[in-house]
Design an enzyme around this catalytic site. Sequence first.
Site, short mmCIF file in Angstrom:
data_model
loop_
_atom_site.label_atom_id
_atom_site.label_comp_id
_atom_site.label_asym_id
_atom_site.label_seq_id
_atom_site.Cartn_x
_atom_site.Cartn_y
_atom_site.Cartn_z
N GLU A 240 32.72 61.07 -1.04
CA GLU A 240 32.47 60.11 -2.11
C GLU A 240 33.76 59.76 -2.86
OE1 GLU A 240 27.98 60.74 -3.62
OE2 GLU A 240 29.15 62.60 -3.50
N GLU B 172 24.25 65.96 2.40
CA GLU B 172 23.39 66.53 1.36
C GLU B 172 21.93 66.61 1.75
OE1 GLU B 172 26.89 64.73 -0.97
OE2 GLU B 172 25.78 64.33 0.90
#
Length: 275
Positions: free
Chosen positions: A128, A148
């Site tokens: 990210e 995730e």
Amino acid sequence: MTKPEEASVADPVPAYAGGYVRVDVDPETRVGTLRLHRPRVNALDETAWRELGEAVDVIARADVGAVVLWGGPHVFAAGADIRQLQALSVAGIREFLTIAQESVSRLEALPQVTIAAINGYALGGGCEIALAADFRFAAQDAILGLPEIRLGLFPGAGGTQRLGRLVGLSRAKDLVLTGRDVTADEALEIGMVDRVLPAEQVLQEARDAAAGFAAGPYALRLAKQALNSAADLPLADGLRLERSLVAESFASADLAVGLGSFLAHGPGRARFAGR
């Protein structure tokens, strides 16, 4: 004994030194290197996210022409600190993600051009951070991804928002909903990274490219602002902003330099001051 040629090389100047994040600035090229450094895999806990935001704020105020984001020669960042996540309440994760999102958003909004130099893993929060850079240079053996979902979560530091704008919604759904890893070659093919290089060349290539941007005109910052606004503004508002920013560039000292150099010497010969 120091050799004469070594004495002439400027040492990086530390602009920020946290426990897990450091910023060094080369005074000759005006390239800042933002280094993630939390051994062994640069796991991102709350402190690391806070320091990232603090480092970005320092860069925004410093005499830095362009920025390289780097996690070291072996790993960019392998994601969140899972032990810390496991201990958080619902209220705690909200605060944690607020800190992470704000830090990454401030990174994305930096006026300077940013390049992520990715060695090894860039997973979860590490990915990210890289997605918020303007460009991504990856080692041939780099692995990127947002895994995730495998933990019963999904990306919370901007991954669901930025990845689709970069590679398209369908590909973003594939990567987020499966949590699968992406090799450097596939990342290049889908537009997730911009260059793939031998591992030992990634940092230097990123710094060389950043030095080119650091030597560019003030208009680079304005152009980045206009481009970043395109995803958020209706076309009419975006065109209005573009018009305003181009007009602002006419007030810069660099414009006179660029136009004068073009008339006198042709294109590509101007030496800009960045203002």
